[in-house]
Design a protein around this motif. Sequence first.
Motif, PDB file in Angstrom:
ATOM      1  N   GLY A  23       0.793  -1.135  -0.046  1.00 30.59           N
ATOM      2  CA  GLY A  23      -0.013  -0.051  -0.020  1.00 30.59           C
ATOM      3  C   GLY A  23       1.012   1.277  -0.222  1.00 30.59           C
ATOM      4  N   GLY A  24       2.302   1.305   0.263  1.00 32.61           N
ATOM      5  CA  GLY A  24       2.979   2.260   0.184  1.00 32.61           C
ATOM      6  C   GLY A  24       3.388   2.533  -1.265  1.00 32.61           C
ATOM      7  N   SER A  25       3.886   3.733  -1.302  1.00 34.76           N
ATOM      8  CA  SER A  25       4.638   4.206  -2.520  1.00 34.76           C
ATOM      9  C   SER A  25       6.238   4.433  -2.439  1.00 34.76           C
ATOM     10  N   TYR A  26       6.713   4.079  -3.603  1.00 30.66           N
ATOM     11  CA  TYR A  26       8.108   3.776  -3.613  1.00 30.66           C
ATOM     12  C   TYR A  26       8.995   4.542  -4.756  1.00 30.66           C
ATOM     13  N   ARG A  27      10.077   5.316  -4.509  1.00 30.79           N
ATOM     14  CA  ARG A  27      10.845   5.661  -5.733  1.00 30.79           C
ATOM     15  C   ARG A  27      11.979   4.928  -6.126  1.00 30.79           C
ATOM     16  N   TYR A  28      11.973   4.576  -7.467  1.00 32.14           N
ATOM     17  CA  TYR A  28      13.205   3.641  -7.541  1.00 32.14           C
ATOM     18  C   TYR A  28      12.971   3.174  -9.244  1.00 32.14           C
ATOM     19  N   TRP A  29      14.086   2.811  -9.576  1.00 34.77           N
ATOM     20  CA  TRP A  29      14.672   2.459 -10.970  1.00 34.77           C
ATOM     21  C   TRP A  29      13.772   1.147 -11.459  1.00 34.77           C
ATOM     22  N   SER A  30      13.039   1.001 -12.490  1.00 32.96           N
ATOM     23  CA  SER A  30      12.411  -0.034 -13.173  1.00 32.96           C
ATOM     24  C   SER A  30      13.133  -0.379 -14.212  1.00 32.96           C
ATOM     25  N   PHE A  31      13.277  -1.446 -14.539  1.00 31.97           N
ATOM     26  CA  PHE A  31      14.098  -2.229 -15.546  1.00 31.97           C
ATOM     27  C   PHE A  31      13.092  -2.971 -16.617  1.00 31.97           C
ATOM     28  N   TRP A  32      13.132  -2.449 -18.001  1.00 31.78           N
ATOM     29  CA  TRP A  32      12.411  -2.977 -18.946  1.00 31.78           C
ATOM     30  C   TRP A  32      13.206  -3.645 -20.232  1.00 31.78           C
ATOM     31  N   GLU A  33      12.287  -4.637 -20.720  1.00 36.16           N
ATOM     32  CA  GLU A  33      12.807  -5.045 -22.348  1.00 36.16           C
ATOM     33  C   GLU A  33      11.946  -4.464 -23.214  1.00 36.16           C
ATOM     34  N   ARG A  34      12.482  -4.364 -24.402  1.00 36.93           N
ATOM     35  CA  ARG A  34      11.644  -3.768 -25.576  1.00 36.93           C
ATOM     36  C   ARG A  34      11.566  -4.828 -26.388  1.00 36.93           C
ATOM     37  N   GLY A  35      10.283  -5.368 -26.589  1.00 39.32           N
ATOM     38  CA  GLY A  35       9.843  -6.801 -27.647  1.00 39.32           C
ATOM     39  C   GLY A  35      10.079  -6.544 -28.765  1.00 39.32           C
ATOM     40  N   GLY A  36       9.657  -7.515 -29.489  1.00 39.75           N
ATOM     41  CA  GLY A  36       9.792  -7.320 -31.093  1.00 39.75           C
ATOM     42  C   GLY A  36       8.467  -6.489 -31.598  1.00 39.75           C
ATOM     43  N   SER A  37       7.215  -6.407 -30.927  1.00 43.93           N
ATOM     44  CA  SER A  37       6.300  -5.779 -31.208  1.00 43.93           C
ATOM     45  C   SER A  37       6.508  -4.352 -30.878  1.00 43.93           C
ATOM     46  N   GLY A  38       7.575  -3.766 -30.212  1.00 41.36           N
ATOM     47  CA  GLY A  38       8.030  -2.220 -29.888  1.00 41.36           C
ATOM     48  C   GLY A  38       7.510  -1.926 -28.586  1.00 41.36           C
ATOM     49  N   SER A  39       6.707  -2.744 -27.915  1.00 41.65           N
ATOM     50  CA  SER A  39       6.088  -2.266 -26.392  1.00 41.65           C
ATOM     51  C   SER A  39       7.091  -2.783 -25.650  1.00 41.65           C
ATOM     52  N   TRP A  40       7.022  -2.109 -24.560  1.00 37.26           N
ATOM     53  CA  TRP A  40       8.035  -2.401 -23.127  1.00 37.26           C
ATOM     54  C   TRP A  40       7.312  -3.602 -22.422  1.00 37.26           C
ATOM     55  N   LYS A  41       8.253  -4.457 -22.151  1.00 30.53           N
ATOM     56  CA  LYS A  41       7.749  -5.368 -21.020  1.00 30.53           C
ATOM     57  C   LYS A  41       8.680  -5.729 -19.660  1.00 30.53           C
ATOM     58  N   TYR A  42       8.186  -5.505 -18.706  1.00 25.26           N
ATOM     59  CA  TYR A  42       8.920  -5.527 -17.454  1.00 25.26           C
ATOM     60  C   TYR A  42       9.994  -6.899 -17.535  1.00 25.26           C
ATOM     61  N   ALA A  43      11.259  -6.453 -17.349  1.00 26.70           N
ATOM     62  CA  ALA A  43      12.159  -7.732 -17.433  1.00 26.70           C
ATOM     63  C   ALA A  43      12.004  -8.724 -16.322  1.00 26.70           C
ATOM     64  N   THR A  44      12.138  -9.738 -16.699  1.00 25.76           N
ATOM     65  CA  THR A  44      11.838 -11.021 -15.716  1.00 25.76           C
ATOM     66  C   THR A  44      13.211 -11.404 -15.010  1.00 25.76           C
ATOM     67  N   GLN A  45      14.421 -10.747 -15.509  1.00 29.83           N
ATOM     68  CA  GLN A  45      15.734 -11.074 -15.050  1.00 29.83           C
ATOM     69  C   GLN A  45      16.270  -9.579 -14.668  1.00 29.83           C
ATOM     70  N   GLY A  46      16.898  -9.591 -13.421  1.00 30.40           N
ATOM     71  CA  GLY A  46      17.690  -8.349 -13.254  1.00 30.40           C
ATOM     72  C   GLY A  46      18.839  -8.047 -14.187  1.00 30.40           C
ATOM     73  N   PRO A  47      19.178  -6.797 -14.253  1.00 29.76           N
ATOM     74  CA  PRO A  47      20.374  -6.466 -15.093  1.00 29.76           C
ATOM     75  C   PRO A  47      21.513  -7.282 -14.974  1.00 29.76           C
ATOM     76  N   SER A  48      21.937  -7.617 -13.905  1.00 26.67           N
ATOM     77  CA  SER A  48      23.281  -8.282 -13.571  1.00 26.67           C
ATOM     78  C   SER A  48      23.106  -9.945 -13.933  1.00 26.67           C
ATOM     79  N   VAL A  49      21.714 -10.320 -14.216  1.00 29.77           N
ATOM     80  CA  VAL A  49      21.469 -11.557 -14.866  1.00 29.77           C
ATOM     81  C   VAL A  49      21.330 -11.777 -16.119  1.00 29.77           C
TER      82      VAL A  49
END
Length: 222
Positions: A23-49
């Motif tokens: 229920g709280g709000s957070y400030r943070y960096w989110s990580f995304w991948e751009r799919g073949g359709s050109g849309s953003w999808k939330y990354a299922t792995q972190g940047p170091s993985v």
Amino acid sequence: MAVLTPAGAAPAAAAVAAPQQDGGSYRYWSFWERGGSGSWKYATQGPSVLRPEDGSVLGFRFALSENSQDAAKPRGSADFAAACADTGEREGRKRVALRLDFGTAADAPDGESPPESRTACASVDADANAAEALAGVAEPLRYNSDALLCAIDGYPSRGCGEQVRGEGGSRKDGRPGGAGDGGSGADGGGTGALGPVAGIAAGAAAIAVLAAAAVRQSRRRG
């Protein structure tokens, strides 16, 4: 304690910030991948993985969000051909386009102003992970003692995935759509929709499982 990484380096178990769903709000960096359709999808792995392929497009977005389903996607264009037009191919290396969206003034911590968003092209070793690609174009990066990604290009100058109470989390101010997971992906944990705190918990749980297995094996040997 904050940790500034040297150029081209990233903590081995770097994790990305993402909020708990309490229920709280957070400030943070989110990580995304751009799919073949050109849309953003939330990354299922972190940047170091995640180890992106040559020609991949990745995105990082700083925002104030209530939970993983409320995570704001990167805004603006992110085209690989345009981003890497001036970066030639090289043997043994790959090119990765990165969209860096520093968010809005409403997302910024008190006293800070978000830099202008930009798209960059990283030329990295063929086996490099996303964190190494990011480090190649957006130093300084800042991690905390739990290896959470806190800042890109030095922004923000303080804080790391902190909870912000009383500000509400439904960020509907003009951002383009979006459900996703958490902050800059779930970096080292590869937990996708879990995020910083939850990602660390998942990592600790995995260690606990391995430890329990070792104890059982030791007892069998005894």
